[in-house]
Design a protein around this motif. Structure first.
Motif: not given
Length: 378
Positions: A280-288, A294-309
């Protein structure tokens, strides 16, 4: 928008990858005529050459304003850990059983996941068994319910699908009511399917004009048995209908669960991505986000599609995604520091797994003996 994540499991050669090909073909990515031969999810050369699935992969499609993410898993017992990982990422399960081969030792080991998940029983290759079809279908349903210890799978619950994945047709209870009207028993449906197949075969050889009429009625361009049957009884419609019927949202106390690492580019270690279930929630690039360490910074986000990531900037849960971050596998992430450990959270999950006892062993041995007799007679 509702999002349903489903894992497909089966014994080797029971039709798992072929069924996913049908779902892909229904959304126009490949031709229906290639479903089963294309092996769309088997992207590696060794998978295509050996004809088996060797990794966990996923695609995402839309149906009735619902996002369906389908996870394909290997059928071989050596890859059991991938099924365990995918079960932690999923809401639902599709367990596929070959009607003629029946319940195998591998199928038997997969049944343990049913207790924890919303599950659809898919009985495949009904076109390969022209005799005793209804008896064998009911035999499989009753035996699995006995193994579980309760009547989970019933036709009226809309969690059973009768299909031929290679021909891209299938039917469940709700779809059968639209097609066959009043009489929707399994016995009647099997008789109707056999009758339709015989009529198509007869028209192809004796009355080609009748095939033209049939194609016009169901708006079929390709005059083949597969195209006609899949237009009358769409396998993809039955699967999505059953999943949307049984799905119930389960709120989690953590935002995301990080599963396996996925190497996007096998020659660059910095391209290591982690398959993650965002609950749940909204995940953005840079979210901690925070794990128990420890804490983790999100550097990249990919979603699944019919054509891959597909690389994106933000996404809303619930979804299956891949992230690039300084995380470890089997980690829970939240928006504040916590002490959630994998073994503590998942211990009740593994305790709820199916317990093997003498009664189930006797049932399984009887089933194996019956299947041996059936194969000998045929």
């Amino acid at each position: 928008m509702v999002s349903i994540i489903t894992t497909v499991v089966a014994h080797i050669d029971h039709g798992k990858t072929t069924l996913i090909d049908c779902l892909v073909a229904a959304h126009g990515k490949i031709s229906k005529s290639l479903a089963g031969d294309m092996r769309f999810m088997d992207t590696r050369e060794d998978e295509q050459s050996r004809g088996i699935t060797l990794k966990m992969s996923a695609i995402s499609v839309m149906n009735n304003n619902t996002t369906h993410t389908i996870i394909d898993t290997p059928g071989h017992v050596d890859f059991e850990f991938l099924i365990e990982q995918s079960s932690l990422l999923s809401d639902c399960f599709l367990i596929i059983i070959d009607l003629k081969e029946g319940i195998t030792p591998r199928t038997h080991s997969l049944i343990k996941y049913i207790n924890k998940h919303m599950t659809i029983l898919v009985i495949n290759k009904i076109d390969k068994v022209p005799e005793n079809t209804t008896f064998l279908i009911l035999d499989i349903i009753n035996l699995i319910n006995e193994m579980i210890g309760e009547m989970i799978f019933t036709w009226e619950n809309n969690n059973i699908i009768l299909c031929s994945a290679i021909l891209c047709y299938g039917v469940n209870y709700q779809i059968s009511k639209k097609i066959f009207r009043k009489n929707t028993t399994i016995e009647h449906i099997v008789k109707c399917i056999n009758y339709i197949e015989k009529q198509i075969f007869y028209f192809e050889n004796k009355k080609p004009n009748e095939i033209d009429k049939l194609c016009k009625k169901f708006f079929v361009a390709n005059k083949t048995r597969k195209s006609i049957l899949s237009s009358i009884m769409s396998l993809s419609d039955s699967i999505f209908n059953s999943l949307e019927t049984i799905y119930k949202y389960d709120q989690k106390e953590y935002i995301a669960y990080v599963s396996l690492g996925l190497i996007k580019n096998e020659y660059k270690k910095e391209d290591l991505l982690f398959i993650t279930r965002l609950h749940y929630g909204i995940l953005k690039i840079g979210t901690v986000l925070y794990s128990h360490e420890c804490e983790h910074k999100i550097k990249e986000i990919y979603k699944y599609t019919l054509n891959g990531l597909e690389k994106i900037d933000e996404i809303t849960g619930s979804n299956l995604i891949c992230i690039k971050s300084n995380v470890k596998k089997n980690t829970f992430l939240s928006n504040k520091p916590h002490n959630l450990l994998f073994k503590e959270v998942m211990y009740p999950f593994y305790r709820s797994f199916f317990k093997y006892n003498d009664f189930y062993e006797r049932s399984f041995k009887c089933n194996c003996q019956y299947r041996t007799m059936f194969k000998t007679e045929n």
